[in-house]
Design an enzyme around this catalytic site. Structure first.
Site: not given
Ligand code: PGA
Length: 255
Positions: A213, A174, A96, A8-10, A168, A234-235, A94
């Site tokens: 994470s 994050g 967010e 997930n590159w956001k 998640e 994500g990251g 998600h």
């Molecule tokens: P993260 O994000 O790996 O940076 O914690 C995961 C996500 O929100 O899908």
């Protein structure tokens, strides 16, 4: 069930940066056949560019969509537009989107059903906040988000390979602190039970990914767990090198 390793590159990467990272992943998959499926959820602007990178077991998706064919929905895009870019998947729910954009379970359910009806595959994200966990509401929150996201009767007939769930925990996204194996296992067990009560035996075949994470260093301990059928990253998916390390680990856990 095939393990899914998803990125997930956001809101990261220009078109050329996205194409470059996707090309590195595609080249790797072309040269090194992997046993897992790899999915990349890219920003809208890069969907067409990433989809040009083809490799076995590699697919792409969008991070959001609006549940209408077309119309006066400024700033939104439809499932057809995503498919038109060469992408097959979309994320819904998600945390967010729930938190920043105030999306509720009813809207997420509507989006999930609309996306499926229009030919996309869907990964529904669910997860509790730290306050909810501390208040002993883990099962109640997961069950509400899952049943809300999958409320439409259309889903009764959906093929398991067009649907996935990502667990998640909001407090792990994050933050650098992933869920402990016992916490992830408990949540995935609850989700499996809820999926079986929603879908019957088909609920056994729906992949449940862990996200929050995830890094190359903790991928193995998470993938080892019962009912962890993949990872949503994500990251650590932004750099091809660390994402590829996670893909390699995912390949070893394919069943
Ligand atoms: P993260 O994000 O790996 O940076 O914690 C995961 C996500 O929100 O899908």
């Amino acid at each position: 069930m095939k393990t899914i390793i998803a990125a997930n590159w956001k809101m990261h990467k220009t078109r050329s940066e996205a194409a470059q990272t996707a090309a590195s992943v595609a080249t790797f998959l072309g040269k090194n056949p992997m046993q897992c499926s790899v999915l990349i959820f890219a920003p809208f602007t890069a969907l067409g560019d990433v989809a040009e990178q083809t490799a076995p077991n590699l697919a792409f998706g969008a991070q959001n969509m609006y549940p209408a064919d077309h119309g006066a929905y400024t700033g939104e895009i439809s499932p057809d537009m995503i498919l038109d870019c060469g992408c097959q998947w979309v994320l819904t729910g998600h945390s967010e989107r729930r938190r920043i954009f105030r999306e509720d379970d009813a809207f997420i359910g509507k989006k999930t059903a609309f996306a499926l009806r229009n030919g996309l595959s869907v990964m529904l994200c669910i997860g509790e906040t730290l306050e909810e966990r501390r208040a002993g509401q883990l099962r109640a929150v997961l069950s509400r988000q899952l049943l809300g996201g999958f409320a439409d009767p259309l889903l009764n007939d959906v093929q398991p390979d067009r649907l996935a769930v990502a667990y998640e925990p909001v407090w792990a996204i994050g933050t650098g602190v992933s869920a402990k194996p016992e916490d992830a296992m408990e949540a995935h067990g609850i989700i499996r039970e809820e999926l079986i009560s929603r879908f019957g035996s088909k609920g056994q075949d729906l992949p449940i990914l862990y996200g929050g994470s995830v890094k190359p260093e903790n991928s193995e301990e998470l993938l080892k767990l019962d009912n962890v059928n993949g990872l949503l990253v994500g990251g650590a998916s932004l750099e091809a090198e660390s994402f590829i390390r996670i893909i390699r680990i995912g390949s070893e856990y394919a069943s």
